[in-house]
Design an enzyme around this catalytic site. Structure first.
Site, PDB file in Angstrom:
ATOM      1  N   HIS A 121       0.850  -1.185   0.000  1.00 10.42           N
ATOM      2  CA  HIS A 121       0.000   0.000   0.000  1.00 10.42           C
ATOM      3  C   HIS A 121       0.889   1.240   0.000  1.00 10.42           C
ATOM      4  CE1 HIS A 121      -3.687  -2.308   1.674  1.00 10.42           C
ATOM      5  NE2 HIS A 121      -3.690  -2.255   0.367  1.00 10.42           N
ATOM      6  N   GLY A 169      -2.890  -1.758  -7.795  1.00 10.81           N
ATOM      7  CA  GLY A 169      -3.924  -2.445  -7.022  1.00 10.81           C
ATOM      8  C   GLY A 169      -5.334  -1.959  -7.272  1.00 10.81           C
ATOM      9  N   ASP A 225      -4.274  -6.382  -7.822  1.00 11.75           N
ATOM     10  CA  ASP A 225      -4.457  -7.396  -6.787  1.00 11.75           C
ATOM     11  C   ASP A 225      -5.203  -8.603  -7.354  1.00 11.75           C
ATOM     12  OD1 ASP A 225      -3.278  -5.663  -4.908  1.00 11.75           O
ATOM     13  OD2 ASP A 225      -5.211  -4.811  -4.353  1.00 11.75           O
ATOM     14  N   ASP A 243      -1.560  -1.616   4.790  1.00  5.02           N
ATOM     15  CA  ASP A 243      -1.778  -0.582   5.804  1.00  5.02           C
ATOM     16  C   ASP A 243      -3.120  -0.876   6.464  1.00  5.02           C
ATOM     17  OD1 ASP A 243      -2.135   1.619   7.374  1.00  5.02           O
ATOM     18  OD2 ASP A 243      -2.133   3.071   5.737  1.00  5.02           O
ATOM     19  N   HIS A 298     -10.427  -0.416  -2.820  1.00  6.04           N
ATOM     20  CA  HIS A 298     -10.520  -1.729  -3.454  1.00  6.04           C
ATOM     21  C   HIS A 298     -10.403  -2.867  -2.429  1.00  6.04           C
ATOM     22  CE1 HIS A 298      -6.279  -0.753  -3.217  1.00  6.04           C
ATOM     23  NE2 HIS A 298      -5.957  -1.996  -3.503  1.00  6.04           N
ATOM     24  N   ASP A 341     -11.110  -6.484  -3.385  1.00  4.79           N
ATOM     25  CA  ASP A 341     -10.034  -7.131  -4.147  1.00  4.79           C
ATOM     26  C   ASP A 341      -8.944  -7.640  -3.204  1.00  4.79           C
ATOM     27  OD1 ASP A 341     -11.503  -6.178  -6.268  1.00  4.79           O
ATOM     28  OD2 ASP A 341     -10.024  -4.691  -6.900  1.00  4.79           O
ATOM     29  N   ARG A 397      -7.835 -14.283   0.634  1.00  6.49           N
ATOM     30  CA  ARG A 397      -8.607 -15.530   0.666  1.00  6.49           C
ATOM     31  C   ARG A 397      -7.988 -16.587  -0.251  1.00  6.49           C
ATOM     32  NH1 ARG A 397     -12.957 -13.791  -1.334  1.00  6.49           N
ATOM     33  NH2 ARG A 397     -13.650 -12.808   0.574  1.00  6.49           N
TER      34      ARG A 397
END
Length: 126
Positions: free
Chosen positions: A8, A55, A60, A80, A87, A90, A96
């Protein structure tokens, strides 16, 4: 070994410093990055990176798709946790898929050091 590197905005300096401290072992890896992170890493270290989109523009998700198709061996994602990200869905999907595919995921510098040591056989710098 293919390693994904994502950071980030507030943590891009830390990512560059991390990569600079591990250039010798990361030079032997294929590095996949999101857009701006990859540019910063390449500019600072000269390492070759496979840059995806930034991202917020799908990077991502692109890296998540690579994880889903067994094309990423480990992920360093300096997140962060105190700043909301537009997003966020995402980001959640990326985290996951790492869990589903059992891909090592480091989300801070301390765990990134362990990931490098575990995957690449390098002790963290003193």
């Amino acid at each position: 070994m293919r390693i994904a590197l994502i950071a980030h905005d507030e943590l891009k300096d830390e990512m560059v410093a991390f990569v600079e401290g591990h250039t010798d072992v990361l030079d032997g890896c294929e590095l996949v990055t999101t857009g701006t992170t990859g540019k910063r890493i390449n500019d600072a270290t000269g390492l070759s990176v496979n840059r995806q989109a930034s991202g917020p523009f799908g990077g991502d998700l692109q890296i998540g798709a690579m994880i889903a198709s067994d094309r990423i061996d480990g992920v360093v994602f300096l997140r962060d946790p105190l700043t909301a990200q537009a997003h966020e869905p995402d980001i959640s999907a990326l985290l996951r898929v790492c869990d589903v595919k059992d891909v090592p995921l480091a989300t801070n510098v301390a765990s990134a050091e362990l990931l490098v040591e575990g995957l690449l056989g390098r002790d963290s710098p003193d």
